[in-house]
Design a protein around this motif. Structure first.
Motif, PDB file in Angstrom:
ATOM      1  N   ALA A  96      -3.380   2.346  -8.413  1.00 13.87           N
ATOM      2  CA  ALA A  96      -2.953   2.474  -7.016  1.00 13.87           C
ATOM      3  C   ALA A  96      -3.925   1.766  -6.090  1.00 13.87           C
ATOM      4  O   ALA A  96      -3.510   1.069  -5.152  1.00 13.87           O
ATOM      5  CB  ALA A  96      -2.829   3.949  -6.646  1.00 13.87           C
ATOM      6  N   GLY A  99      -3.480  -1.967  -6.449  1.00 11.94           N
ATOM      7  CA  GLY A  99      -2.250  -2.387  -5.786  1.00 11.94           C
ATOM      8  C   GLY A  99      -2.385  -2.427  -4.280  1.00 11.94           C
ATOM      9  O   GLY A  99      -1.863  -3.340  -3.620  1.00 11.94           O
ATOM     10  N   TYR A 144       4.512  -9.310  -6.408  1.00 16.58           N
ATOM     11  CA  TYR A 144       3.964  -8.418  -5.377  1.00 16.58           C
ATOM     12  C   TYR A 144       3.849  -9.109  -4.025  1.00 16.58           C
ATOM     13  O   TYR A 144       3.661  -8.458  -3.007  1.00 16.58           O
ATOM     14  CB  TYR A 144       2.596  -7.929  -5.836  1.00 16.58           C
ATOM     15  CG  TYR A 144       2.220  -6.556  -5.352  1.00 16.58           C
ATOM     16  CD1 TYR A 144       2.952  -5.442  -5.728  1.00 16.58           C
ATOM     17  CD2 TYR A 144       1.115  -6.361  -4.538  1.00 16.58           C
ATOM     18  CE1 TYR A 144       2.600  -4.177  -5.311  1.00 16.58           C
ATOM     19  CE2 TYR A 144       0.754  -5.110  -4.106  1.00 16.58           C
ATOM     20  CZ  TYR A 144       1.505  -4.018  -4.497  1.00 16.58           C
ATOM     21  OH  TYR A 144       1.167  -2.758  -4.076  1.00 16.58           O
ATOM     22  N   PRO A 230      -2.249   7.531  -5.643  1.00 15.49           N
ATOM     23  CA  PRO A 230      -0.826   7.189  -5.759  1.00 15.49           C
ATOM     24  C   PRO A 230       0.037   8.258  -5.109  1.00 15.49           C
ATOM     25  O   PRO A 230      -0.290   9.446  -5.134  1.00 15.49           O
ATOM     26  CB  PRO A 230      -0.600   7.128  -7.271  1.00 15.49           C
ATOM     27  CG  PRO A 230      -1.670   8.013  -7.844  1.00 15.49           C
ATOM     28  CD  PRO A 230      -2.848   7.914  -6.932  1.00 15.49           C
ATOM     29  N   SER A 251       6.242   0.554  -3.977  1.00 17.35           N
ATOM     30  CA  SER A 251       4.983   1.243  -4.262  1.00 17.35           C
ATOM     31  C   SER A 251       4.555   2.073  -3.055  1.00 17.35           C
ATOM     32  O   SER A 251       4.638   1.613  -1.910  1.00 17.35           O
ATOM     33  CB  SER A 251       3.892   0.227  -4.596  1.00 17.35           C
ATOM     34  OG  SER A 251       4.283  -0.599  -5.673  1.00 17.35           O
ATOM     35  N   GLU A 271       4.101   2.709   2.215  1.00 18.49           N
ATOM     36  CA  GLU A 271       4.740   2.029   1.094  1.00 18.49           C
ATOM     37  C   GLU A 271       4.699   0.534   1.356  1.00 18.49           C
ATOM     38  O   GLU A 271       4.777   0.082   2.499  1.00 18.49           O
ATOM     39  CB  GLU A 271       6.180   2.512   0.900  1.00 18.49           C
ATOM     40  CG  GLU A 271       7.115   2.200   2.046  1.00 18.49           C
ATOM     41  CD  GLU A 271       8.538   2.631   1.747  1.00 18.49           C
ATOM     42  OE1 GLU A 271       8.771   3.226   0.674  1.00 18.49           O
ATOM     43  OE2 GLU A 271       9.429   2.379   2.585  1.00 18.49           O
TER      44      GLU A 271
END
Length: 326
Positions: A96, A99, A144, A230, A251, A271
């Motif tokens: 997480a 990301g 992404y 997350p 995500s 998100e």
């Protein structure tokens, strides 16, 4: 004669005091902090003794995210120069945190592209950190939103090697952002080293993101420190307004702002939309549901009663001992 000596001593003390106050003011400006009250009082009482610039110092350059709650906590948006620290408390949350950092890198890279520059992203990873959480995957980064053709990944054997690479990269203002990924709280990355990195990043006009895996809170010169966890993602919406059951939407991140010059608000839930290349705030209903841990007032057994039994199964719990079978 005594009077002359006293005047000399008083003049020397005044010069020393003026020097100390000037140094405090310079340090406050470098660290982008408010000028201490003692310095402001001294400047008001004796403005001639302090150097004044012809123009006021420019405000810190920021990149707004478009999420009012988060932008307010970051004092307008992401810093375009200087250091910001991102950490995850446990190794299982490293994905997480990585990301979230990758999403920030997308925003930095897009900002450079909008200004007419195709700047690469430099990701420096300590070998131990890569062994625990893995390395970035180019097709995944491209999906992404990151320009994988302008993504440089460096694996450093030790933290000292990673620090040397980061300082060298910050002195060359060609990168959209520099990411420094380390494991835990190494002794060679203490307050003095973080201050040196922060000053080097501000001088070079390059943002630096320190990604700390499974690290604890400690003193740092970073503008902000954010803990990332997350958050449960929703289901993918369909054009008719319904959702696709069993699907996974964008995500989602649970952010805790641990260091900020403004009063940090409650937990922030964001998100990342890779298609739009931007963050969205989760709606209030989902945020309230994520923040509560209370059990439902009227729990319902999701399992039906077994055939041939007069009562439902007992609720699950901790079994202390088995009954005798004979």
């Amino acid at each position: 004669m005594n009077m002359q000596m006293e005047l000399t001593v008083m003049a020397g003390n005044a010069v020393q005091r003026q020097t100390v106050l000037s140094l405090r003011e310079t340090i406050a400006r470098i660290e982008d902090r408010g000028v201490p009250g003692c310095v402001r009082s001294a400047k008001a009482a004796d403005p001639v003794g302090f150097r004044r610039d012809k123009e006021e110092a420019p405000r810190r350059k920021v990149l707004p995210l478009g999420v009012p709650q988060f932008d307010e906590t970051l004092q307008g948006g992401l810093p375009l120069e200087g250091m910001m620290e991102i950490r995850n408390a446990e190794t299982r949350d490293a994905g997480a945190a990585a990301g979230f950092v990758a999403a920030l890198a997308v925003l930095y890279q897009r900002q450079k592209k909008e200004n007419g520059r195709l700047a690469p992203v430099l990701w420096i990873s300590q070998t131990l950190a890569a062994c625990e959480a893995g390395q970035p995957y180019a097709p995944g980064l491209k999906a992404y939103g990151l320009d994988a053709e302008r993504f440089l990944f460096v694996s450093a054997r030790t933290v000292k090697d990673a620090l040397w690479i980061a300082e060298t990269a910050l002195s060359v203002p060609v990168f959209a952002v520099v990411v420094l990924e380390v494991r835990g709280n190494p002794a060679c990355l203490a307050l003095s080293e973080s201050r040196r990195l922060h000053v080097r990043a501000r001088a070079g006009g390059v943002p630096l993101l320190v990604l700390r895996q499974a690290g604890e809170e400690e003193a740092s010169s970073a503008f902000f420190r954010i803990q990332v966890k997350p958050a449960p993602a929703g289901e993918r919406p369909l054009p008719d307004g319904s959702v696709l059951c069993g699907s996974i939407d964008h995500s989602a991140f649970h952010l805790l702002v641990e260091k900020s010059r403004r009063q940090a608000s409650d937990d922030i839930f964001l998100e990342w939309n890779a298609h739009d290349r931007r963050f969205y705030s989760l709606d209030e209903r989902r945020s309230a549901a994520l923040q509560t841990n209370d059990e439902p007032t009227d729990p319902v057994d999701p399992l039906s009663a077994s055939a041939g039994r007069s009562r439902r199964a007992q609720p699950m719990g901790r079994l202390l001992a088995f009954a005798r079978a004979s």
